[in-house]
Write a protein that holds these residues in place. Structure first.
Motif, mmCIF file in Angstrom:
data_model
loop_
_atom_site.group_PDB
_atom_site.id
_atom_site.type_symbol
_atom_site.label_atom_id
_atom_site.label_comp_id
_atom_site.label_asym_id
_atom_site.label_seq_id
_atom_site.Cartn_x
_atom_site.Cartn_y
_atom_site.Cartn_z
ATOM 1 N N LEU A 194 0.817 -1.224 0.000
ATOM 2 C CA LEU A 194 0.000 0.000 0.000
ATOM 3 C C LEU A 194 0.847 1.269 0.000
ATOM 4 C CD1 LEU A 194 -2.759 -1.108 2.546
ATOM 5 C CD2 LEU A 194 -2.963 -0.954 0.053
ATOM 6 N N GLY A 195 2.158 1.117 0.129
ATOM 7 C CA GLY A 195 3.068 2.255 0.021
ATOM 8 C C GLY A 195 3.171 3.121 1.253
ATOM 9 N N VAL A 196 2.675 2.639 2.396
ATOM 10 C CA VAL A 196 2.675 3.479 3.597
ATOM 11 C C VAL A 196 3.822 3.156 4.557
ATOM 12 C CG1 VAL A 196 0.215 3.964 3.477
ATOM 13 C CG2 VAL A 196 1.002 1.933 4.694
ATOM 14 N N HIS A 197 4.620 2.142 4.210
ATOM 15 C CA HIS A 197 5.752 1.783 5.055
ATOM 16 C C HIS A 197 6.943 1.362 4.204
ATOM 17 C CE1 HIS A 197 4.472 2.032 9.199
ATOM 18 N NE2 HIS A 197 3.339 1.400 8.918
ATOM 19 N N TRP A 198 8.133 1.723 4.680
ATOM 20 C CA TRP A 198 9.341 1.127 4.158
ATOM 21 C C TRP A 198 9.379 -0.333 4.616
ATOM 22 C CZ3 TRP A 198 11.872 4.300 0.934
ATOM 23 C CH2 TRP A 198 11.812 5.682 1.129
ATOM 24 N N PRO A 199 9.972 -1.225 3.819
ATOM 25 C CA PRO A 199 10.105 -2.617 4.277
ATOM 26 C C PRO A 199 10.794 -2.752 5.626
ATOM 27 C CG PRO A 199 10.560 -2.479 1.927
ATOM 28 C CD PRO A 199 10.397 -1.072 2.416
ATOM 29 N N SER A 200 11.777 -1.916 5.901
ATOM 30 C CA SER A 200 12.460 -1.993 7.197
ATOM 31 C C SER A 200 11.535 -1.613 8.353
ATOM 32 C CB SER A 200 13.702 -1.098 7.196
ATOM 33 O OG SER A 200 13.379 0.232 6.854
ATOM 34 N N ASP A 201 10.532 -0.779 8.106
ATOM 35 C CA ASP A 201 9.534 -0.470 9.133
ATOM 36 C C ASP A 201 8.789 -1.733 9.553
ATOM 37 O OD1 ASP A 201 10.185 2.205 8.773
ATOM 38 O OD2 ASP A 201 8.474 2.601 7.458
ATOM 39 N N VAL A 202 8.417 -2.516 8.555
ATOM 40 C CA VAL A 202 7.668 -3.748 8.801
ATOM 41 C C VAL A 202 8.535 -4.766 9.528
ATOM 42 C CG1 VAL A 202 6.568 -5.719 7.675
ATOM 43 C CG2 VAL A 202 6.069 -3.396 6.893
ATOM 44 N N LEU A 203 9.773 -4.925 9.067
ATOM 45 C CA LEU A 203 10.683 -5.846 9.746
ATOM 46 C C LEU A 203 10.868 -5.452 11.209
ATOM 47 C CD1 LEU A 203 13.428 -6.293 6.990
ATOM 48 C CD2 LEU A 203 11.727 -7.973 7.701
ATOM 49 N N ALA A 204 11.007 -4.154 11.459
ATOM 50 C CA ALA A 204 11.168 -3.670 12.831
ATOM 51 C C ALA A 204 9.911 -3.927 13.653
ATOM 52 C CB ALA A 204 11.501 -2.182 12.824
ATOM 53 N N GLY A 205 8.737 -3.771 13.049
ATOM 54 C CA GLY A 205 7.488 -4.052 13.755
ATOM 55 C C GLY A 205 7.389 -5.507 14.155
ATOM 56 N N TRP A 206 7.761 -6.394 13.232
ATOM 57 C CA TRP A 206 7.764 -7.825 13.570
ATOM 58 C C TRP A 206 8.730 -8.111 14.714
ATOM 59 C CZ3 TRP A 206 8.203 -9.471 7.741
ATOM 60 C CH2 TRP A 206 6.923 -9.435 7.170
ATOM 61 N N CYS A 207 9.932 -7.539 14.637
ATOM 62 C CA CYS A 207 10.945 -7.770 15.676
ATOM 63 C C CYS A 207 10.470 -7.267 17.038
ATOM 64 C CB CYS A 207 12.257 -7.076 15.298
ATOM 65 S SG CYS A 207 13.185 -7.880 13.968
ATOM 66 N N ALA A 208 9.951 -6.043 17.064
ATOM 67 C CA ALA A 208 9.502 -5.454 18.328
ATOM 68 C C ALA A 208 8.313 -6.213 18.899
ATOM 69 C CB ALA A 208 9.152 -3.981 18.121
ATOM 70 N N GLY A 209 7.373 -6.578 18.035
ATOM 71 C CA GLY A 209 6.201 -7.309 18.506
ATOM 72 C C GLY A 209 6.555 -8.673 19.063
ATOM 73 N N ALA A 210 7.421 -9.397 18.354
ATOM 74 C CA ALA A 210 7.823 -10.720 18.819
ATOM 75 C C ALA A 210 8.609 -10.624 20.121
ATOM 76 C CB ALA A 210 8.661 -11.416 17.738
ATOM 77 N N ALA A 211 9.503 -9.642 20.227
ATOM 78 C CA ALA A 211 10.314 -9.492 21.439
ATOM 79 C C ALA A 211 9.439 -9.149 22.636
ATOM 80 C CB ALA A 211 11.376 -8.417 21.222
ATOM 81 N N TRP A 212 8.486 -8.224 22.458
ATOM 82 C CA TRP A 212 7.612 -7.830 23.576
ATOM 83 C C TRP A 212 6.709 -8.988 23.999
ATOM 84 C CZ3 TRP A 212 7.241 -4.343 27.230
ATOM 85 C CH2 TRP A 212 6.028 -4.174 27.889
ATOM 86 N N ALA A 213 6.161 -9.719 23.022
ATOM 87 C CA ALA A 213 5.303 -10.852 23.348
ATOM 88 C C ALA A 213 6.080 -11.921 24.113
ATOM 89 C CB ALA A 213 4.703 -11.439 22.072
ATOM 90 N N ALA A 214 7.305 -12.199 23.670
ATOM 91 C CA ALA A 214 8.130 -13.198 24.346
ATOM 92 C C ALA A 214 8.479 -12.750 25.760
ATOM 93 C CB ALA A 214 9.397 -13.459 23.535
#
Length: 226
Positions: A194-214
């Motif tokens: 959709l053009g609203v995020h850089w790919p690195s934004d998404v990768l960082a979101g996955w990393c932060a979400g997984a780390a916080w959940a763990a």
């Protein structure tokens, strides 16, 4: 002491090892991606992937048929603030009604705390949205990390972790995690499409979400049945 010879007194919990590994990898990945977000101009892979999803010479036209754009909008909405909030409150209310207050508190702290962490991270990094392609959906917040990607990782991961406590066998637990991971991946991909995020934004979101959940599971999740 009735310990058989050759049998260790204590075997490490595999789920604890997995959670610690996810937390450490997530934090490390996020910190590395902060450096990517700080780069000016953006790293080549960020620009290349964004443009690869648009027709050559037409940054306002996404690749693929029109139904694909509609599908990506629908997939993206699976991790919108409204949808995730409603899911959190519904799960919280259900757990309270089922007389599982510890599980309800776990959900509230994990998902609610994750949203607070997301806001702090966005303000700290202060990365603007990509402008090299047109946005196919309206956005008002900062770009890094992707809130949809982080929220999906947190919410669907937490749902899978709770559901696995009642799953009848290994195959069903694998299925639950596969669905959670697939939903999280699709949400992140949709945000780049959709053009609203850089790919690195998404990768960082996955990393932060997984780390916080763990981290939340290590602090609270293991005690839900205590």
């Amino acid at each position: 002491m009735n310990q058989q010879a050759g049998v260790p007194a204590h075997r490490p919990d595999r789920t604890v090892i997995a959670a610690v590994s996810i937390m450490v990898a997530g934090i490390g990945g996020f910190l590395a991606l902060v450096m990517v977000a700080a780069a000016n101009p953006p790293y080549a892979f960020d620009t290349r992937l964004l443009l690869a999803l648009r027709k050559a010479g037409h940054p306002d036209m996404p690749v693929g048929p029109h139904w694909l754009q509609l599908a990506m909008l629908d997939i993206s909405s699976l991790a919108s603030t409204t949808v995730l909030f409603l899911m959190m409150m519904a799960l919280f209310a259900y757990l309270l009604a089922a007389r599982r207050p510890r599980a309800a508190l776990f959900v509230l702290l994990t998902l609610g705390g994750g949203q607070l962490l997301l806001s702090l991270l966005k303000l700290a990094v202060d990365r603007p949205r990509p402008e090299i392609v047109s946005h196919l959906v309206e956005v008002l917040t900062l770009s890094f990390p992707s809130g949809h990607a982080m929220g999906a990782a947190l919410t669907y991961g937490t749902l899978a972790a709770l559901a696995c406590r009642f799953a009848p066998g290994r195959a069903s637990r694998i299925c639950l995690w596969a669905v959670a991971v697939l939903a999280t991946l699709l949400v992140g991909i949709s945000r780049v499409y959709l053009g609203v995020h850089w790919p690195s934004d998404v990768l960082a979101g996955w990393c932060a979400g997984a780390a916080w959940a763990a981290a939340c599971w290590l602090a609270l999740g293991r005690r839900l049945s205590a």
